[in-house]
Design a protein around this motif. Structure first.
Motif, PDB file in Angstrom:
ATOM      1  N   GLN A 123     -44.013 -40.721  18.596  1.00  0.00           N
ATOM      2  CA  GLN A 123     -42.715 -41.374  18.687  1.00  0.00           C
ATOM      3  C   GLN A 123     -42.293 -41.626  20.123  1.00  0.00           C
ATOM      4  OE1 GLN A 123     -39.881 -39.385  16.174  1.00  0.00           O
ATOM      5  NE2 GLN A 123     -41.082 -39.833  14.369  1.00  0.00           N
ATOM      6  N   GLU A 132     -43.188 -52.161  30.089  1.00  0.00           N
ATOM      7  CA  GLU A 132     -42.012 -53.029  30.239  1.00  0.00           C
ATOM      8  C   GLU A 132     -42.130 -54.300  29.407  1.00  0.00           C
ATOM      9  OE1 GLU A 132     -42.855 -54.463  34.614  1.00  0.00           O
ATOM     10  OE2 GLU A 132     -41.596 -55.939  33.623  1.00  0.00           O
ATOM     11  N   PHE A 133     -43.366 -54.684  29.051  1.00  0.00           N
ATOM     12  CA  PHE A 133     -43.571 -55.888  28.255  1.00  0.00           C
ATOM     13  C   PHE A 133     -43.540 -55.606  26.750  1.00  0.00           C
ATOM     14  CE2 PHE A 133     -45.701 -56.366  32.311  1.00  0.00           C
ATOM     15  CZ  PHE A 133     -45.128 -57.543  32.779  1.00  0.00           C
ATOM     16  N   TYR A 135     -42.023 -52.361  25.227  1.00  0.00           N
ATOM     17  CA  TYR A 135     -40.952 -51.505  24.755  1.00  0.00           C
ATOM     18  C   TYR A 135     -39.704 -52.299  24.337  1.00  0.00           C
ATOM     19  CZ  TYR A 135     -37.639 -47.541  24.937  1.00  0.00           C
ATOM     20  OH  TYR A 135     -36.685 -46.617  24.667  1.00  0.00           O
ATOM     21  N   PRO A 136     -39.251 -53.277  25.144  1.00  0.00           N
ATOM     22  CA  PRO A 136     -38.044 -54.007  24.733  1.00  0.00           C
ATOM     23  C   PRO A 136     -38.221 -54.788  23.428  1.00  0.00           C
ATOM     24  CG  PRO A 136     -38.504 -54.336  27.062  1.00  0.00           C
ATOM     25  CD  PRO A 136     -39.715 -53.679  26.476  1.00  0.00           C
ATOM     26  N   LEU A 137     -39.477 -55.082  23.041  1.00  0.00           N
ATOM     27  CA  LEU A 137     -39.734 -55.801  21.795  1.00  0.00           C
ATOM     28  C   LEU A 137     -39.725 -54.877  20.583  1.00  0.00           C
ATOM     29  CD1 LEU A 137     -42.908 -57.830  22.884  1.00  0.00           C
ATOM     30  CD2 LEU A 137     -40.517 -58.559  23.030  1.00  0.00           C
ATOM     31  N   GLY A 138     -39.739 -53.585  20.817  1.00  0.00           N
ATOM     32  CA  GLY A 138     -39.928 -52.647  19.716  1.00  0.00           C
ATOM     33  C   GLY A 138     -41.395 -52.410  19.428  1.00  0.00           C
ATOM     34  N   PHE A 139     -42.234 -52.749  20.408  1.00  0.00           N
ATOM     35  CA  PHE A 139     -43.677 -52.433  20.333  1.00  0.00           C
ATOM     36  C   PHE A 139     -43.811 -51.162  21.169  1.00  0.00           C
ATOM     37  CE2 PHE A 139     -48.149 -54.502  21.018  1.00  0.00           C
ATOM     38  CZ  PHE A 139     -48.652 -53.746  19.969  1.00  0.00           C
ATOM     39  N   VAL A 140     -43.467 -50.056  20.525  1.00  0.00           N
ATOM     40  CA  VAL A 140     -43.092 -48.856  21.241  1.00  0.00           C
ATOM     41  C   VAL A 140     -44.155 -47.768  21.175  1.00  0.00           C
ATOM     42  CG1 VAL A 140     -41.303 -47.104  21.445  1.00  0.00           C
ATOM     43  CG2 VAL A 140     -40.756 -49.297  20.427  1.00  0.00           C
ATOM     44  N   ALA A 141     -44.596 -47.524  19.964  1.00  0.00           N
ATOM     45  CA  ALA A 141     -45.334 -46.289  19.696  1.00  0.00           C
ATOM     46  C   ALA A 141     -46.808 -46.589  19.414  1.00  0.00           C
ATOM     47  CB  ALA A 141     -44.714 -45.561  18.502  1.00  0.00           C
ATOM     48  N   PRO A 143     -48.846 -45.695  17.025  1.00  0.00           N
ATOM     49  CA  PRO A 143     -49.243 -46.155  15.686  1.00  0.00           C
ATOM     50  C   PRO A 143     -49.156 -47.673  15.546  1.00  0.00           C
ATOM     51  CG  PRO A 143     -47.837 -44.226  15.507  1.00  0.00           C
ATOM     52  CD  PRO A 143     -47.839 -44.617  16.958  1.00  0.00           C
ATOM     53  N   GLN A 144     -48.220 -48.290  16.259  1.00  0.00           N
ATOM     54  CA  GLN A 144     -48.100 -49.748  16.186  1.00  0.00           C
ATOM     55  C   GLN A 144     -49.279 -50.426  16.889  1.00  0.00           C
ATOM     56  OE1 GLN A 144     -44.310 -49.957  18.159  1.00  0.00           O
ATOM     57  NE2 GLN A 144     -43.184 -50.004  16.227  1.00  0.00           N
ATOM     58  N   ALA A 147     -52.165 -50.116  14.589  1.00  0.00           N
ATOM     59  CA  ALA A 147     -52.059 -51.018  13.433  1.00  0.00           C
ATOM     60  C   ALA A 147     -52.455 -52.439  13.821  1.00  0.00           C
ATOM     61  CB  ALA A 147     -50.628 -50.989  12.887  1.00  0.00           C
ATOM     62  N   ALA A 199     -46.314 -49.074   9.754  1.00  0.00           N
ATOM     63  CA  ALA A 199     -46.489 -50.290  10.544  1.00  0.00           C
ATOM     64  C   ALA A 199     -47.649 -51.007   9.861  1.00  0.00           C
ATOM     65  CB  ALA A 199     -46.803 -49.972  11.997  1.00  0.00           C
ATOM     66  N   SER A 251     -52.076 -51.158  26.196  1.00  0.00           N
ATOM     67  CA  SER A 251     -52.140 -52.554  26.583  1.00  0.00           C
ATOM     68  C   SER A 251     -53.538 -53.092  26.328  1.00  0.00           C
ATOM     69  CB  SER A 251     -51.796 -52.678  28.080  1.00  0.00           C
ATOM     70  OG  SER A 251     -51.853 -54.014  28.493  1.00  0.00           O
TER      71      SER A 251
ATOM     72  N   PRO B  14     -33.526 -51.274  24.585  1.00  0.00           N
ATOM     73  CA  PRO B  14     -33.949 -51.171  25.983  1.00  0.00           C
ATOM     74  C   PRO B  14     -33.952 -52.529  26.688  1.00  0.00           C
ATOM     75  CG  PRO B  14     -35.815 -50.915  24.500  1.00  0.00           C
ATOM     76  CD  PRO B  14     -34.608 -50.983  23.637  1.00  0.00           C
ATOM     77  N   ILE B  76     -48.562 -57.073  13.057  1.00  0.00           N
ATOM     78  CA  ILE B  76     -48.136 -55.917  12.258  1.00  0.00           C
ATOM     79  C   ILE B  76     -46.706 -56.162  11.790  1.00  0.00           C
ATOM     80  CG2 ILE B  76     -49.626 -54.327  13.539  1.00  0.00           C
ATOM     81  CD1 ILE B  76     -47.125 -53.264  14.963  1.00  0.00           C
ATOM     82  N   VAL B  77     -46.350 -55.439  10.740  1.00  0.00           N
ATOM     83  CA  VAL B  77     -44.965 -55.447  10.288  1.00  0.00           C
ATOM     84  C   VAL B  77     -44.431 -54.028  10.419  1.00  0.00           C
ATOM     85  CG1 VAL B  77     -43.359 -55.900   8.409  1.00  0.00           C
ATOM     86  CG2 VAL B  77     -45.387 -57.361   8.714  1.00  0.00           C
ATOM     87  N   PHE B  82     -39.752 -46.180  15.222  1.00  0.00           N
ATOM     88  CA  PHE B  82     -40.302 -45.000  15.872  1.00  0.00           C
ATOM     89  C   PHE B  82     -39.336 -44.425  16.902  1.00  0.00           C
ATOM     90  CE2 PHE B  82     -43.965 -46.985  14.048  1.00  0.00           C
ATOM     91  CZ  PHE B  82     -44.732 -45.918  13.637  1.00  0.00           C
ATOM     92  N   PHE B  86     -34.321 -48.681  17.671  1.00  0.00           N
ATOM     93  CA  PHE B  86     -34.814 -49.794  16.850  1.00  0.00           C
ATOM     94  C   PHE B  86     -34.488 -49.631  15.371  1.00  0.00           C
ATOM     95  CE2 PHE B  86     -37.438 -49.809  20.671  1.00  0.00           C
ATOM     96  CZ  PHE B  86     -37.213 -51.115  21.083  1.00  0.00           C
ATOM     97  N   TYR B  92     -39.479 -55.661  11.202  1.00  0.00           N
ATOM     98  CA  TYR B  92     -39.729 -56.820  12.048  1.00  0.00           C
ATOM     99  C   TYR B  92     -41.230 -56.968  12.246  1.00  0.00           C
ATOM    100  CZ  TYR B  92     -39.798 -53.223  15.786  1.00  0.00           C
ATOM    101  OH  TYR B  92     -40.052 -52.117  16.540  1.00  0.00           O
ATOM    102  N   LEU B  94     -44.482 -58.032  14.660  1.00  0.00           N
ATOM    103  CA  LEU B  94     -44.988 -58.224  16.017  1.00  0.00           C
ATOM    104  C   LEU B  94     -46.303 -58.976  15.912  1.00  0.00           C
ATOM    105  CD1 LEU B  94     -44.271 -54.660  17.382  1.00  0.00           C
ATOM    106  CD2 LEU B  94     -43.372 -56.768  18.384  1.00  0.00           C
TER     107      LEU B  94
END
Lengths: 385, 141
Positions: A123, A132-133, A135-141, A143-144, A147, A199, A251, B14, B76-77, B82, B86, B92, B94
């Motif tokens: 988490q 920085e590219f 996290y703001p999108l919610g591409f955070v963790a 597991p994503q 996936a 995800a 990345s 963020p 992904i959906v 997390f 969010f 959502y 990506l």
């Protein structure tokens, strides 16, 4: 003659129980696992002269702190390695190099974490320059990230979500036989499909289960290991690979082949150094923070053909009684996430005949891998004759 | 998670922590333009922004304006948030997108059912109070 292969061995392995709330310090967990490894090997902890550990997000304790609480007062080799699932086999390799080069005689390798009640890695927003590219999108963790790799695997191979499900189901069969595992209920295809999406394409059973706990192994020379209590698990090879890295481990936009993770890049040197091949492996303990990572690792190591890991699991080859028992503790998916160090301890116990209800029938050659995508490591263990 | 379950104290979304390498990227998005670094030596376009070309290590580059058109490489959906910031955003999608100019980028898509392999998409721009987000939408036929 290879300066590394076959000169060192794992003499013993130890773990704590795995819980969702240990109520203990990480150092206390580390100490228990380390003493268990020494005790299994029949080595006085005061004889330890090297300690190696790894951590993420500063979630562990320093190698030297462990030395202080087990009575290993003078250390001649230490390592604190700040990486994640890539690390376990690589830390064993480090300990083995230290022993093989004469820097230390008896090196403990450990991973200790309150991974559920303390710092939850899955988490955390990943660290590094690419954050920085994303996290703001919610591409955070992580597991994503995993996936995203898994979806591409499906696109390229035609695999379906049920192929990932087959991996989770097979490993749960082993966990049913493992008292330490946190997920011991049988998993069916129906149950898999009905489980909560996390995800997509991943559902909950595709992801490792975070726990509190610790695992440790003791590395020494083959000669010294022979004087200790248990059958030495000889370290016959080790390798690390990094491929396609740019700013951080999350990345992977520039990665050139989503069917070939780090394991496909280290398999050549790994097998060559061992003088063995994937066809020689009796059982495999393969890093599985996610089902999709397990697939790439199996295929990259050459344990099954590209794109077939799901089919291989569905046909029962990795399950109890199968031709290639895999993740015989239930894996990180079902035993729990001790960040791959419990993958090493399980390999050692199986080789030493300590597998209990889940003991594999043939245990001469094992491969252990650590890591998921851009980088990772692996070792080959062979039973001392 | 239903929106009603979200505590009113949810932390704010963020804001990108821009640096010297990335500032022109974020500045361009603010003007609803997509600009990425193009290496003067090997002419490859790169993302994310970094000081040296990850393909040939050359430092010299220019900021090239791109079409914003591309095709979905993977997606992904996200159904589980997390991080608490969010919680109100899920679900959502990506998507990673191979842009026409030969570079792969990542962004969100609003409709979680629309992503598909090789789907043609185009850049859209979503203004937040302090920054502008690169988002993708399905290209009109």
């Amino acid at each position: 003659m290879d300066p590394f292969a076959g000169r060192t061995a794992i003499a013993g392995a130890g773990m704590t129980e795995l819980t969702r709330r240990s109520g203990r310090s990480v150092l206390s967990l580390a100490r228990e696992a380390a003493l268990a490894a020494c005790s299994a090997a029949g080595l006085e902890p005061t004889a330890v002269d090297g300690v190696v550990q790894y951590s993420m997000y500063d979630d562990s304790v320093q190698a030297e702190a462990l030395g202080a609480v087990i009575g290993a007062r003078d250390l001649s080799y230490v390592m604190d390695f700040a990486q994640g699932g890539q690390s376990a086999a690589h830390m064993v390799a480090h300990a083995a190099m230290a022993v093989a080069c004469g820097f230390a005689k008896n090196v403990l390798v450990f991973r200790a974490m309150n991974g559920r009640s303390g710092v939850r890695i899955g988490q955390r927003a990943a660290v590094g320059g690419g954050t920085e590219f994303r996290y703001p999108l919610g591409f955070v963790a992580y597991p994503q990230v995993a996936a995203m790799w898994a979806r591409r695997y499906m696109i390229e191979t035609g695999a379906t979500e049920l192929d990932f499900g087959a991996i989770a189901i097979a490993q749960r069969r082993w966990a049913e036989r493992n008292p330490r595992a946190v997920l011991r209920e049988p998993l069916t295809e129906e149950g898999y499909l009905a489980s909560r999406p996390v995800a997509e394409p991943f559902r909950l059973p595709d992801c490792t289960t975070e726990v509190d706990g610790a695992a440790a192994v003791l590395v020494t020379s083959v000669e010294r290991a022979r004087d200790l209590a248990l059958t030495p698990a000889v370290i016959s090879s080790a390798a690390w690979a990094t491929h396609g890295f740019d700013l951080d481990m999350g990345s992977s936009l520039r990665y050139d082949d989503y069917l070939r993770n780090f394991s496909g890049h280290l398999a050549g040197p790994l097998w060559k150094r061992a003088g063995l091949g994937p066809e020689d492996v009796d059982y495999a303990e393969v890093y599985d923070c996610f089902t999709g990572a397990l697939a790439l690792n199996m295929e990259g190591l050459g344990l099954c053909a590209p794109g077939t890991a799901g089919t291989f699991a569905r046909e029962g080859h990795t399950s109890p009684g199968g031709k290639l028992p895999t993740n015989t503790h239930g894996g990180l998916l079902a035993e729990g996430y001790v960040h791959g160090m419990n993958t090493v301890t399980e390999a050692v116990w199986q080789m030493q005949g300590l597998g209990g209800e889940r003991q594999v029938p043939k245990n001469d050659v094992a491969v252990v891998s650590s890591g998921a995508y851009l980088s990772g490591s692996a070792i080959v263990l062979t039973k001392d004759r | 998670m239903s929106p009603s379950a979200i505590p009113s104290t949810a932390p704010p979304l963020p804001v990108p922590e821009r640096d010297r390498d990335s500032a022109p990227f974020w500045d361009a998005l603010r003007e609803h333009r997509l600009r990425l670094q193009s290496c003067d030596a090997c002419e490859r376009v790169r993302f994310p922004a970094m000081s040296r070309c990850p393909y040939c290590v050359a430092p010299e580059h220019r900021w090239r304006e791109l079409s914003g058109r591309g095709r979905i490489y993977s997606w992904i959906v996200v159904r589980q948030a997390f991080r608490p910031e969010f919680a109100a955003e899920v679900p959502y999608a990506l998507v990673t997108v191979d842009l026409e100019e030969g570079v792969r980028v990542v962004g969100r898509m609003d409709d979680v059912d629309s992503p598909a392999f090789d789907l043609a998409v185009v850049a859209a721009y979503v203004d937040h109070p302090e920054w502008t987000e690169l988002r993708f939408e399905e290209m009109a036929a």
